[in-house]
Design a protein around this motif. Structure first.
Motif, PDB file in Angstrom:
ATOM      1  N   GLY A 195    -122.495 -14.244 134.674  1.00 60.19           N
ATOM      2  CA  GLY A 195    -123.350 -15.308 135.185  1.00 60.19           C
ATOM      3  C   GLY A 195    -123.874 -14.999 136.575  1.00 60.19           C
ATOM      4  O   GLY A 195    -123.255 -14.241 137.333  1.00 60.19           O
ATOM      5  N   ARG A 196    -125.029 -15.577 136.903  1.00 57.22           N
ATOM      6  CA  ARG A 196    -125.695 -15.260 138.162  1.00 57.22           C
ATOM      7  C   ARG A 196    -124.832 -15.564 139.386  1.00 57.22           C
ATOM      8  O   ARG A 196    -124.776 -14.787 140.331  1.00 57.22           O
ATOM      9  CB  ARG A 196    -127.024 -16.013 138.262  1.00 57.22           C
ATOM     10  N   ARG A 197    -124.150 -16.696 139.379  1.00 52.45           N
ATOM     11  CA  ARG A 197    -123.379 -17.075 140.563  1.00 52.45           C
ATOM     12  C   ARG A 197    -122.329 -16.029 140.897  1.00 52.45           C
ATOM     13  O   ARG A 197    -122.194 -15.623 142.055  1.00 52.45           O
ATOM     14  CB  ARG A 197    -122.724 -18.440 140.339  1.00 52.45           C
ATOM     15  N   ARG A 198    -121.576 -15.584 139.894  1.00 48.91           N
ATOM     16  CA  ARG A 198    -120.520 -14.600 140.146  1.00 48.91           C
ATOM     17  C   ARG A 198    -121.102 -13.249 140.517  1.00 48.91           C
ATOM     18  O   ARG A 198    -120.581 -12.562 141.418  1.00 48.91           O
ATOM     19  CB  ARG A 198    -119.626 -14.464 138.905  1.00 48.91           C
ATOM     20  N   VAL A 199    -122.180 -12.848 139.871  1.00 51.25           N
ATOM     21  CA  VAL A 199    -122.821 -11.564 140.193  1.00 51.25           C
ATOM     22  C   VAL A 199    -123.300 -11.556 141.643  1.00 51.25           C
ATOM     23  O   VAL A 199    -123.104 -10.580 142.375  1.00 51.25           O
ATOM     24  CB  VAL A 199    -123.994 -11.280 139.229  1.00 51.25           C
ATOM     25  N   GLU A 200    -123.905 -12.649 142.077  1.00 50.62           N
ATOM     26  CA  GLU A 200    -124.389 -12.719 143.456  1.00 50.62           C
ATOM     27  C   GLU A 200    -123.256 -12.787 144.461  1.00 50.62           C
ATOM     28  O   GLU A 200    -123.407 -12.340 145.599  1.00 50.62           O
ATOM     29  CB  GLU A 200    -125.335 -13.919 143.595  1.00 50.62           C
TER      30      GLU A 200
END
Length: 207
Positions: A195-200
């Protein structure tokens, strides 16, 4: 520039060449290396984005080289020096090299220009059968892919970085991989599942 300059007696090992003592580096260079290592640990190895990287990192076979140069002649000399070091070293001591450029290449287009120039230098020196270049940048963008696609994070590093890979080493590794293209597809799936949040969170410089 001829490829003759990198020939070396293969029985002569250069043990000190890859003994990285961070305390001997300038503080700014220490930060660059530490941040790059954290990226490798958390993203590249931690998420298994490169299945071949964990062994050379664990064995301390990665050379980290920081370049502060911005002038063309200095950038060229830095590249030539690092090629000489890599190809003159025993693979068991220096398996691969990461060249990091903390200054002057914030713009992805400028970085691509340098990458293209280095590729041309390899070709002029008849070294493309010995070395290949892999590219990483904080704002890496695959051509033809939506700007907000998570796939870009597979190649987003803390600093503009050029990876020097030994061609013969990669050929040996890929000979045991049935579908090399599947690695990239698996990486995209890994990032989507995170997911985007964890990747960022893992790659804040790429946001």
């Amino acid at each position: 520039m001829s490829n003759a300059w990198f020939k070396r007696d293969k029985h002569e090992r250069i043990f000190p060449i890859n003994t990285l003592d961070l305390q001997k580096l300038a503080p700014t260079h220490q930060d660059v290396v530490n941040n790059t290592r954290q990226w490798l640990d958390q993203m590249v190895v931690g998420l298994n984005l490169c299945p071949f990287s964990s062994s050379v990192i664990a064995r301390d076979q990665v050379r980290y080289a920081v370049c502060d140069a911005i002038a063309d002649e200095q950038l060229k000399q830095f590249f030539v020096n690092e090629l000489q070091i890599l190809l003159g070293a025993d693979e068991r001591d220096v398996a691969t090299s990461l060249l990091m450029f903390p200054q002057g290449l914030d713009d992805f287009g400028d970085y691509l220009t340098l990458l293209e120039w280095y590729q041309q230098l390899l070709e002029q020196a008849d070294l493309i059968e010995h070395v290949q270049l892999a590219s990483f940048h904080p704002q890496y963008q695959f051509e033809g892919v939506a700007e907000d696609d998570l796939s870009h994070f597979t190649n987003r590093s803390p600093y503009p970085t050029i990876h020097l890979l030994r061609q013969d080493q990669m050929a040996r590794i890929l000979a045991h991989v049935s579908d090399p293209d599947k690695i990239y597809l698996d990486n995209i799936e890994t990032l989507k599942n995170l997911g985007r949040r964890r990747v960022e969170e893992l790659c804040p410089w790429g946001t």
